[in-house]
Design a protein around this motif. Structure first.
Motif, mmCIF file in Angstrom:
data_model
loop_
_atom_site.group_PDB
_atom_site.id
_atom_site.type_symbol
_atom_site.label_atom_id
_atom_site.label_comp_id
_atom_site.label_asym_id
_atom_site.label_seq_id
_atom_site.Cartn_x
_atom_site.Cartn_y
_atom_site.Cartn_z
ATOM 1 N N THR A 64 41.917 85.901 37.899
ATOM 2 C CA THR A 64 41.397 85.310 36.659
ATOM 3 C C THR A 64 41.819 86.136 35.450
ATOM 4 O O THR A 64 42.234 85.594 34.417
ATOM 5 C CB THR A 64 39.865 85.210 36.722
ATOM 6 O OG1 THR A 64 39.485 84.412 37.849
ATOM 7 C CG2 THR A 64 39.319 84.572 35.451
ATOM 8 N N ASN A 67 45.598 85.607 34.822
ATOM 9 C CA ASN A 67 45.869 84.302 34.219
ATOM 10 C C ASN A 67 45.433 84.264 32.753
ATOM 11 O O ASN A 67 46.110 83.684 31.908
ATOM 12 C CB ASN A 67 45.150 83.203 34.996
ATOM 13 C CG ASN A 67 45.799 82.928 36.336
ATOM 14 O OD1 ASN A 67 46.907 83.387 36.601
ATOM 15 N ND2 ASN A 67 45.107 82.198 37.194
ATOM 16 N N ARG A 68 44.303 84.891 32.458
ATOM 17 C CA ARG A 68 43.813 84.910 31.078
ATOM 18 C C ARG A 68 44.771 85.697 30.182
ATOM 19 O O ARG A 68 45.053 85.286 29.053
ATOM 20 C CB ARG A 68 42.419 85.515 31.015
ATOM 21 C CG ARG A 68 41.822 85.495 29.623
ATOM 22 C CD ARG A 68 40.350 85.816 29.622
ATOM 23 N NE ARG A 68 39.804 85.847 28.273
ATOM 24 C CZ ARG A 68 39.475 84.780 27.575
ATOM 25 N NH1 ARG A 68 39.632 83.581 28.099
ATOM 26 N NH2 ARG A 68 38.987 84.886 26.354
ATOM 27 N N ASP A 181 41.286 79.059 37.438
ATOM 28 C CA ASP A 181 40.355 80.082 36.965
ATOM 29 C C ASP A 181 38.903 79.651 37.164
ATOM 30 O O ASP A 181 38.047 80.465 37.512
ATOM 31 C CB ASP A 181 40.605 80.391 35.488
ATOM 32 C CG ASP A 181 41.831 81.266 35.291
ATOM 33 O OD1 ASP A 181 42.553 81.489 36.270
ATOM 34 O OD2 ASP A 181 42.058 81.716 34.161
#
Length: 260
Positions: A64, A67-68, A181
């Motif tokens: 997560t 990806n963020r 996510d």
């Protein structure tokens, strides 16, 4: 897990490499596609579920965050706040799943290990058949959404393998750019509830074995990141059919072994 033979430790290590690979490559399935094989090595879900749970929490946070950071780098306006999680649908899903989740945990902690293993094998066989037939679970109505979430919550409580049912619902309500996510945040919350219940019940969390199994899973994670595009490409249908066939064979053998 202290009285195993060397070959059993080697098999368990390789299976956790596989678990990390699947989790990173697909976004879900690290437990459902690994647990049947682990149970053939040691037929006790409560030995492996705490380890899988910690790994799921760790890699959920890692993926997560990655990806963020990627979204932030590619955003046109770096001053705006970018969210890759659908919090509204996540709250709704959790409100539906929380009670069956707790019921599933109670069943895991009270039922015999052999019975839980048999239940897990049967669930995996059902998933594997959908893979072989290329007909994954789909949700197309609100009633079916709730049924899938309830079933997924219960199965997640018993064995952490409710991901295919849950993902089928989320895929129809969460946008593609937020889906992965959002699912990883959900996995983290569900596993956190399970780990707290393990602590309360005094379940052995196998902390010593995290020292060598987490690096094994991390190797698989790196391989899964590199091969993610290939797995979701045209060859993925063949991959799932072969994997589903192997899962049916392994789960059937395991089911026969627990019933004899």
């Amino acid at each position: 897990m202290t009285d195993l033979q060397l070959y059993q430790y080697i098999l368990i290590g390789l299976l956790f490499v596989w678990s990390g690979f699947v989790r990173s490559g697909l976004g879900f399935g690290g437990a459902v596609l690994t647990l049947p094989f682990l149970l053939l090595v040691v037929d006790d879900p409560l030995i492996f579920l705490p380890i899988i749970g910690v790994h799921l929490m760790f890699f959920s946070c890692l993926i997560t965050w990655q990806n963020r950071q990627r979204v932030k780098r590619t955003a046109a306006d770096h001053q705006s706040s970018v969210s890759t999680i659908d919090w509204q649908y996540l709250r709704f899903a959790l409100s539906v799943m929380i009670v069956p989740k707790l019921i599933g945990i109670l069943g895991l902690l009270t039922l015999p290990a052999s019975l839980m293993s048999s239940i897990i094998y049967c669930i995996v066989i059902a998933y594997a058949i959908s893979y072989v037939l290329n007909r994954p679970f789909r949700s197309n109505s609100r009633t079916l959404d709730i049924v899938f979430l309830i079933m997924g919550g219960y199965v997640s409580g018993t064995s952490l393998i409710g991901a295919p049912l849950i993902a089928a619902v989320f895929a129809t309500h969460v946008s593609r750019e937020k889906l992965r996510d959002t699912l990883f945040v959900l996995w983290f919350i569900l596993v956190l509830i399970k780990m707290v219940s393990f602590l309360i019940a005094g379940v052995d969390l196998q902390l010593v074995h995290h020292l060598w199994l987490l690096p094994c899973a991390f190797i698989g994670h790196l391989l899964g990141e590199r091969l993610h595009k290939k797995l979701v490409g045209a060859e993925s249908k063949v991959f799932f059919r072969v994997l589903g066939s192997v899962l049916i064979l392994v789960s059937t053998l395991g089911l026969i072994r627990t019933l004899i």
